[in-house]
Scaffold this motif. Structure first.
Motif, PDB file in Angstrom:
ATOM      1  N   PRO A 201       4.100  10.081   2.936  1.00  0.00           N
ATOM      2  CA  PRO A 201       4.898   8.979   2.012  1.00  0.00           C
ATOM      3  C   PRO A 201       5.687   9.749   0.895  1.00  0.00           C
ATOM      4  O   PRO A 201       5.320  10.958   0.523  1.00  0.00           O
ATOM      5  CB  PRO A 201       3.748   8.252   1.609  1.00  0.00           C
TER       6      PRO A 201
ATOM      7  N   CYS B 160       7.053  -3.526   7.657  1.00  0.00           N
ATOM      8  CA  CYS B 160       7.954  -3.131   6.602  1.00  0.00           C
ATOM      9  C   CYS B 160       9.562  -3.342   6.724  1.00  0.00           C
ATOM     10  O   CYS B 160      10.034  -3.593   7.854  1.00  0.00           O
ATOM     11  CB  CYS B 160       7.826  -1.489   6.814  1.00  0.00           C
TER      12      CYS B 160
ATOM     13  N   ASP C  24       4.589   1.404   8.233  1.00  0.00           N
ATOM     14  CA  ASP C  24       3.282   1.506   7.799  1.00  0.00           C
ATOM     15  C   ASP C  24       2.508   2.507   8.660  1.00  0.00           C
ATOM     16  O   ASP C  24       2.145   2.229   9.862  1.00  0.00           O
ATOM     17  CB  ASP C  24       2.379   0.073   7.854  1.00  0.00           C
TER      18      ASP C  24
ATOM     19  N   ILE D 130      10.711   3.100  -3.165  1.00  0.00           N
ATOM     20  CA  ILE D 130       9.472   2.472  -2.565  1.00  0.00           C
ATOM     21  C   ILE D 130       8.604   1.835  -3.626  1.00  0.00           C
ATOM     22  O   ILE D 130       7.899   2.830  -4.395  1.00  0.00           O
ATOM     23  CB  ILE D 130       8.763   3.231  -1.582  1.00  0.00           C
ATOM     24  N   ASN D 131       8.341   0.686  -3.763  1.00  0.00           N
ATOM     25  CA  ASN D 131       7.686  -0.037  -4.726  1.00  0.00           C
ATOM     26  C   ASN D 131       6.244  -0.490  -3.770  1.00  0.00           C
ATOM     27  O   ASN D 131       6.272  -1.451  -3.148  1.00  0.00           O
ATOM     28  CB  ASN D 131       8.069  -1.443  -5.327  1.00  0.00           C
ATOM     29  N   ASP D 132       5.257   0.377  -4.150  1.00  0.00           N
ATOM     30  CA  ASP D 132       3.830   0.385  -3.398  1.00  0.00           C
ATOM     31  C   ASP D 132       3.102  -0.872  -4.073  1.00  0.00           C
ATOM     32  O   ASP D 132       2.864  -1.030  -5.228  1.00  0.00           O
ATOM     33  CB  ASP D 132       3.182   1.266  -3.658  1.00  0.00           C
TER      34      ASP D 132
ATOM     35  N   GLY E   6       0.857  -1.326   0.042  1.00  0.00           N
ATOM     36  CA  GLY E   6       0.018  -0.075  -0.006  1.00  0.00           C
ATOM     37  C   GLY E   6       0.726   1.088  -0.078  1.00  0.00           C
ATOM     38  O   GLY E   6       1.901   1.505   0.239  1.00  0.00           O
ATOM     39  N   PRO E   7       0.331   2.279  -0.196  1.00  0.00           N
ATOM     40  CA  PRO E   7       0.721   3.672  -0.385  1.00  0.00           C
ATOM     41  C   PRO E   7       1.191   4.367   0.840  1.00  0.00           C
ATOM     42  O   PRO E   7       1.945   5.512   1.060  1.00  0.00           O
ATOM     43  CB  PRO E   7      -0.035   4.567  -1.207  1.00  0.00           C
ATOM     44  N   GLN E   8       0.541   4.112   1.947  1.00  0.00           N
ATOM     45  CA  GLN E   8       0.832   4.809   3.350  1.00  0.00           C
ATOM     46  C   GLN E   8       2.056   4.274   4.268  1.00  0.00           C
ATOM     47  O   GLN E   8       1.948   3.978   5.469  1.00  0.00           O
ATOM     48  CB  GLN E   8      -0.644   4.664   4.036  1.00  0.00           C
ATOM     49  N   THR E   9       2.986   4.024   3.662  1.00  0.00           N
ATOM     50  CA  THR E   9       4.253   4.071   4.435  1.00  0.00           C
ATOM     51  C   THR E   9       5.297   5.133   4.057  1.00  0.00           C
ATOM     52  O   THR E   9       4.863   5.825   3.289  1.00  0.00           O
ATOM     53  CB  THR E   9       5.050   2.618   3.950  1.00  0.00           C
TER      54      THR E   9
END
Length: 231
Positions: free
Chosen positions: A201, A123, A108, A224-226, A80-83
């Motif tokens: 992020p 993570c 995360d 970062i690969n979401d 996901g994108p929220q890291t």
């Protein structure tokens, strides 16, 4: 037999000499809320409360993590994108003694709203490949400078994200004493400093520690690969 996969690291000493180190991480500890200045700690707590993270029960706290989370890769997959990342000094207990490197306690932020410990375990923890001997920097530890930068997809520009000296954080001796020591194979992340403009992020993360006394720096960057939450 070591229970973890090795990390191929480099030990750099003053004068420019280097030595290859094959390190087998056996324990990972993440020191949270490790600021020396309690006002700065409160600022970081408020910063996280702003994105829904409950305050800690005590400071500092030590979170356990799987050593398998440690990586020197330059591309890291996250769910996901929220890291987001945060630069930290990293103590590494090698066969050559205690060393210091630079790492990112990538976390995360969605999971952090209900459990900081779970959010950290979700993570990967990127670290740089180059280490310094702790003995070479402990005498001027407070002068070391932590920095991080974030970058967006499709752009070569880096935006300053964090900057400050180690004076803002608890000293290694303090953390090690509270933890009860760090045997060979142990790794401890030593706390972070506030984000410039708030935690958020990014597509890329770059981090470094500068030693202005000995005129050198160590660093690492990663993309970062979401991953989609549902494939």
């Amino acid at each position: 037999m070591p229970s973890s996969l090795p990390l191929d690291l480099i030990l750099a000493v003053p004068g420019g000499e280097t030595e290859s180190l094959r390190f087998f991480p056996e324990r990972l500890v993440i020191a949270g809320w490790a600021g020396r200045d309690q006002e700065a700690v409160r600022h970081h707590i408020e910063e996280l409360q702003a994105i829904g993270v409950p305050p800690p029960s005590a400071t500092p706290l030590f979170y356990a993590g799987s050593p398998a989370l440690l990586t020197t890769d330059e591309t890291v997959a996250m769910l996901g994108p929220q890291t987001s990342g945060e630069v930290e000094p990293v103590l590494v207990a090698t066969a050559r003694g205690l060393c210091v490197g630079v790492g990112s306690d990538h976390t995360d932020r969605y999971a952090e709203e209900w459990s900081v410990a779970h959010a950290k375990q979700l993570c990967a923890k990127p670290i740089g490949t180059t280490l310094w001997r702790l003995a070479d920097v402990i005498g001027h530890w407070d002068a070391l400078i932590l920095r991080s930068f974030v970058g967006e997809a499709g752009s070569d520009q880096w935006t300053p994200y964090q900057e400050g000296t180690m004076e803002a954080l608890r000293r290694p001796e303090d953390l090690l004493d509270r933890l009860g020591g760090l045997p060979e194979g142990g790794v401890m992340f030593g706390g972070t400093i506030p984000a410039i403009g708030g935690i958020r992020p990014a597509f890329r993360f770059r981090m470094e520690i500068e030693d202005p006394v000995l005129g050198r720096r160590i660093g690492h960057s990663y993309v970062i690969n979401d991953l989609p939450v549902v494939a």
